[in-house]
Each structure stands twice: as C-alpha cells, then as structure tokens.
Design a protein around this motif. Structure first.
Motif, short mmCIF file in Angstrom:
data_model
loop_
_atom_site.label_atom_id
_atom_site.label_comp_id
_atom_site.label_asym_id
_atom_site.label_seq_id
_atom_site.Cartn_x
_atom_site.Cartn_y
_atom_site.Cartn_z
N ILE A 549 0.84 -1.19 0.00
CA ILE A 549 0.00 0.00 0.00
C ILE A 549 0.88 1.24 0.00
O ILE A 549 1.88 1.31 0.71
CB ILE A 549 -0.97 -0.02 1.21
N LEU A 571 -2.90 0.06 -4.10
CA LEU A 571 -3.35 -0.93 -3.10
C LEU A 571 -3.19 -2.30 -3.72
O LEU A 571 -3.86 -2.64 -4.70
CB LEU A 571 -4.81 -0.69 -2.72
N ILE A 576 -9.41 -6.55 3.23
CA ILE A 576 -8.98 -5.79 4.40
C ILE A 576 -9.06 -6.75 5.58
O ILE A 576 -10.15 -7.21 5.96
CB ILE A 576 -9.89 -4.56 4.64
N ASN A 580 -3.61 -5.81 7.43
CA ASN A 580 -3.46 -4.57 6.67
C ASN A 580 -4.47 -3.48 7.02
O ASN A 580 -4.38 -2.37 6.49
CB ASN A 580 -3.53 -4.85 5.16
N ALA A 584 -4.17 0.54 6.06
CA ALA A 584 -5.16 1.14 5.16
C ALA A 584 -5.82 2.34 5.81
O ALA A 584 -6.00 3.39 5.17
CB ALA A 584 -6.20 0.09 4.77
#
Length: 606
Positions: A549, A571, A576, A580, A584
C-alpha cells in the motif's frame, strides 16, 4: 442474492416470534460421536447438555431429507451421575424448503425450564462425502465441544483446521486398533454472531475455525485429492452428453469459425447472456449438476449447472474442457484441501495451447483469459481424467487495474468549475459495470450522476457522457462550491473535492473483512487555473509507503496562474484483514488530513 437473504432472515423471525427460539442458549456441552461404517455410511450420535433456564426453549435440529435421517430423539433430567428419561411434550417439524434451498427440514425440540436437561439424538447418512467438516464455532455459548470420530479400518481420515489460532482451547489425539482408528477432539468453541445462511451450512464472509475433513477408502491412502476427483467425476458422468437439438444450436453459433479462442468467446457469451442464474442449494445438490440437456432446455441453472453445460458445449466443438470446484472470496476457506467444505462454487476451464482459460458463466462481465474476480489469489480443484489438480488463480496487478482521473478546473470567485475525464483499466471498473448493466437510459443517467457526485464529495456533476462502455471512460462537467477564499494578500484553496481514494466504500474507516474486489492503482491529476497571479512556491510532497500500500500526494506550482494537485495511490490487497487494516486506515486518515488543510497561495503584488 438479496431475495435469498431476505427469505432467510424472515425464517429467523419465524424462529424467534412463533417458536420462542433464542440463539443465545448457554450449553454446558455438546458431544458428537461420528462412526464411519464399512459400507461407507456414517452415523452421528449427538448429546447436548443444557444449563438451567427459567423459561422453556426450543432447540432446532436441521437436517437434509435427501441424505440424512434423524432418529432416537430423547430428553433426560440430569440427576447427579444418573440420567432420568422424561417425556418429550412437543416436537415441531417443518420444511425449510425455501425457493432457493431444497430438501432441508427442521425439528424443534422443547427443552423444559428449571432443570438441567440432556438432549440426545442420532443422524445417519449414506453418503460419506457429506461428512466434510467440523465447526469449531457456535451461535450459543458452549463450555465444551467434543467430537469423537470412529473410522472403520478400511478407511483413512485426512483433516485440516483453518483459523485454529482463534480457538480458546483445542486438543486432538488419535488411537488405532485392529478394527478402527479413533479421533478425539475437544475445543472451547468460538462464539459467533447469528447469520441465517449458516443454518444451512453456507458460510459467507466468515473467518472462523473449521476442521475440513475427507474420509477415503484404503485404496486411496494418502491420495485424498484423487479420491474427491474420482468421486466427483463419477457423480457428474451421468449429467454429461448433448442431444441433437443442443448440438445443432452450438453448430449454428459457431458456423464457419475454426479459431478455438473465438469459439470459446461465442459459446461463453451465449451462456452468460441467454441462461438465467437460479438456485442456491445445500447438501449434494450444491455440487452435483442437472443434466446438460435439461439446463439448455430450461435456459437456467446455478454455477454447477451452467459450468457443466458450458464445458460439454466446448468439448463438442473439440476444445478440451473440465469443470472445477472453487471457493469464492466470501467463503470460509480456500479450496486448497480436498473436502467439499472447501468449495462453494463451480466453474468451467478450457485449455488452449496448454494454457488454462477460466470461465465463470455466473459472472456476467468476466472475460475469458483473465482471472475471475471472485477467485483472485484463490485455488480451484480442476476435476479431470488425470486424478485432479489444484490450480492457483492469479490476481490482477494494481497497474493492470489503473483508474485515471484528469481534471481541468478554473477558479471562479469562491467556486471552481471545469471538466473531468476518467477511465478504468482491467477490472477496476467492475464495481461500476455491475451497477450500470441492464439499467434503462434515464435510470442509468441518474445513477451515474449520483455516483460521481459522491466520488467528488457531493459536488455538482453535469453533462456526463459514457465514452466507452467496454473500458469504461467518462467525461463530464463539474461545479465545486465554496473552495476558494481571499484575504487580500493570500488565496486559500481547499482541495477536499478530489476523488475519494476507494470508490467502492463510502465509509471513513475500513473494517476487517471488507472485500475490495481487486488490487488497483488510482492516479488523479487536477490542474487548477487561478483567477489572479500567485507567487512561486516549493512543491508540497507527501509520501506514505508500506508493504502492499502506498500514497503519494504532490501539490505543485505550474505558473503564476496555475497549480496542479496530484495523487497516486496503490493498493495491492483484495481483502482488508487484521494484517493490513491498520495501514489502510492510516493512509485514509493521512489523505483526509492533507485535503482538509487549505493550500495557501501568496498573491503577487500589483
């Protein structure tokens, strides 16, 4: 899918309102003893110990009428070391035969109040492959969950547990005798929130502990993949073959065409555009298709039906093709272990010059030769004449899925007006494609306008035009209100109208479990013409980079009457998850902070 979910939720309301059934029952223990017999049938003897309650409760027993038989339902009062049988006042029974789920029934056993009660019953099944998993989670609070598996000597059990780390307590051991092997498993199960799908063994969007199981005959010792491959091939064999009517139609579609790639494209799109997707089934019905000729006649089917028909049509045209078991992004596990519990989907595969071509006839916008969106980074089990093979579905790269925004803007007092252009490469526009597909012109126009106004954070969009349907290219006008201010010496420009980073999510904070559908790269280039000269300034550069990311924002001086505001976001995650989610959200917070702070532009003195 919404209709399916609504029906299941309605069923839950029936449980609560008419049967007074509560999911939050506190159980002392559940013990299941599963015995695999020499004739390849099995029986599960279940014993449940209920804690005292001041109200009677109804406990549901779900079973498949085509595969399972429930018997010997008994209730006991626990008296120290002794179980005293008691009369069962009432057992309700009703079909769970919904529009999309067949062959399921439910028995409700009334559990008396004010006593510690034991319920026991047996479930027998003739199809050994149906014994494919042991859940280590529950809606109810359970102090101890125990499984004992007795496997006849001419069989072998293979197992694999996913998300084991989330189990509070887990113990497993096994012993072997001259007549059988015995597996003892004891866990403190994870308590989960109720989901109506799970009553039927449909585990969607779950990351909970589950033991995947396959029991094979000795002839397949240490070869579980070969066993499930051969078992499935045998079950599907009777569903293959095309009649004259179907062959004639396929010949009409492909007349004078010899290129295998073109033939695949024609037949694939014919199935996607002319066959209706219907049904979610459980039990063997979730995997064994309807005959290919019946699917053609009815012009409908679910994933296994459409994939089997497609595969047969391709074979008829001389193109090597198989079907494959798969696990989509929302399934509890990947299809990396040979158990029916590992899969919730079936697709077709074709082969051209040794290359595997994925074909998912239930995905109306998938293009052959590219990864299937819902299967990226997942495994499939290709069922073939060579004993089966696991194949990893590649993922798109962020660069293949580049989203580009170009804005040409001009300051107009406190407002900013101009044009924008956007394009979506790869499958980055699939989210939008799925929502515009089939919409009428007026409805489509309203949807597209609303969509982009939300992307630009509620600014006004007009004259929107779709330039390219396949690639998805748009252009339009944009009017941005109250983003420029002047104090005489400086101009203050707010850029919080820049397109939001993640188009598929409105929320400010991402949660674990969100599926973003695909990796992507988003490039935004916004030029803003200023209505009076400004002084040169040093570019403002913001960089954030972590594994998978990154974000780079650049605000730079172009000329005394123009600045540029750009960002580049990458990304390389589809999910998700706990690994992560923090990164994020950090990037979303950083971006929000950058665009919420005004750009201070010093005016040139007259």
């Amino acid at each position: 899918m919404k209709k399916i979910l609504s029906t299941l939720i309605l069923l839950l309301f029936i449980f609560y309102d008419f049967k007074c059934y509560s999911q939050d029952i506190h159980l002392k223990s559940i013990k299941e003893t599963i015995e695999i017999k020499e004739d390849s049938s099995f029986i599960n003897n279940i014993s449940i110990l209920f804690k005292k309650s001041n109200k009677p409760r109804f406990y549901p027993i779900f079973y498949d009428t085509e595969l399972e038989k429930v018997s010997d339902i008994k209730l006991f009062i626990k008296k120290r070391r002794r179980d005293k049988p008691i009369y069962i006042k009432k057992i309700y029974e009703e079909d769970a035969k919904l529009e999309y789920i067949t062959s399921k029934k439910i028995k409700y056993v009334m559990i008396p109040a004010d006593k510690e009660i034991k319920l026991s019953y047996s479930v027998s099944c003739k199809e050994l492959m149906y014994f494919s998993s042991l859940p280590f989670f529950s809606y109810n609070q359970i102090d101890t969950l125990s499984y004992k598996i007795k496997v006849a000597k001419n069989f072998e059990l293979a197992h694999n547990t996913i998300y084991k780390e989330s189990i509070p307590y887990y113990k497993i051991d096994s012993t072997k005798t001259n007549t059988n092997s015995v597996w003892n498993i004891k866990v403190v199960p994870q308590k989960v929130e109720p989901d109506p799908f799970q009553f039927f063994g449909v585990y969607k969007n779950m990351r909970n502990p589950l033991m995947r199981i396959i029991v094979t005959p000795d002839s397949y010792k240490n070869r579980p993949t070969n066993y499930i491959n051969d078992w499935y091939s045998e079950k599907v064999a009777s569903k293959k073959g095309l009649n004259y009517q179907v062959k004639q139609k396929i010949d009409q579609l492909t007349i004078n065409i010899e290129d295998p790639s073109e033939i695949i494209n024609i037949i694939y799109n014919y199935v996607k555009n002319n066959f209706k997707y219907v049904a979610i089934e459980v039990g063997m019905g979730a995997f064994i298709p309807t005959h290919a000729n019946a699917v053609y006649l009815n012009k409908e089917g679910d994933c296994k039906d459409l994939s089997n028909f497609l595969s047969e049509a391709l074979r008829y045209k001389g193109i090597k093709s198989d079907i494959a078991l798969a696990a989509t992004f929302d399934h509890i596990s990947d299809c990396d272990f040979p158990s029916l519990s590992s899969a919730n989907h079936v697709i077709a595969v074709a082969y051209i010059n040794g290359k595997v071509i994925l074909l998912d006839p239930t995905d109306s916008i998938h293009r052959e030769g590219t990864p299937v969106e819902s299967l990226q980074d997942r495994k499939i089990l290709i069922v073939n004449s060579n004993g089966g093979v696991f194949h990893t579905v590649k993922s798109f790269t962020p660069e293949e899925n580049t989203i580009l925004y170009q804005l040409e803007l001009k300051e107009d007092n406190t407002n900013i007006k101009g044009t924008f252009y956007t394009s979506y490469n790869g499958i980055s526009g699939n989210y939008l494609k799925r929502r515009i597909k089939g919409k009428k012109e007026e409805e489509l126009r309203d949807f597209e306008n609303t969509f982009y106004e939300e992307i630009f954070r509620n600014q006004s969009v007009s004259n929107l035009e779709l330039l390219n349907v396949e690639k998805l290219e748009y252009k339009g006008d944009i009017s941005i209100s109250s983003k420029s201010f002047d104090d005489g010496e400086n101009k203050y420009l707010f850029i919080d109208f820049l397109p939001r980073i993640i188009e598929t999510e409105n929320r400010e904070i991402l949660m674990e479990g969100i599926n973003l559908a695909n990796p992507f790269r988003k490039k935004v280039r916004a030029k803003v013409k200023i209505n009076e000269p400004i002084k040169d300034f040093e570019s403002k550069i913001y960089n954030y980079k972590e594994k998978g990311i990154s974000l780079k924002v650049i605000i730079k001086y172009i000329s005394e009457l123009e600045i540029e505001c750009n960002y580049d976001f990458i990304l390389n995650h589809i999910y998700i998850d706990k690994e992560n989610v923090g990164k994020a959200n950090d990037i979303l917070k950083l971006f929000k902070k950058i665009i919420n702070e005004p750009i201070i532009l010093k005016k040139q003195k007259s």
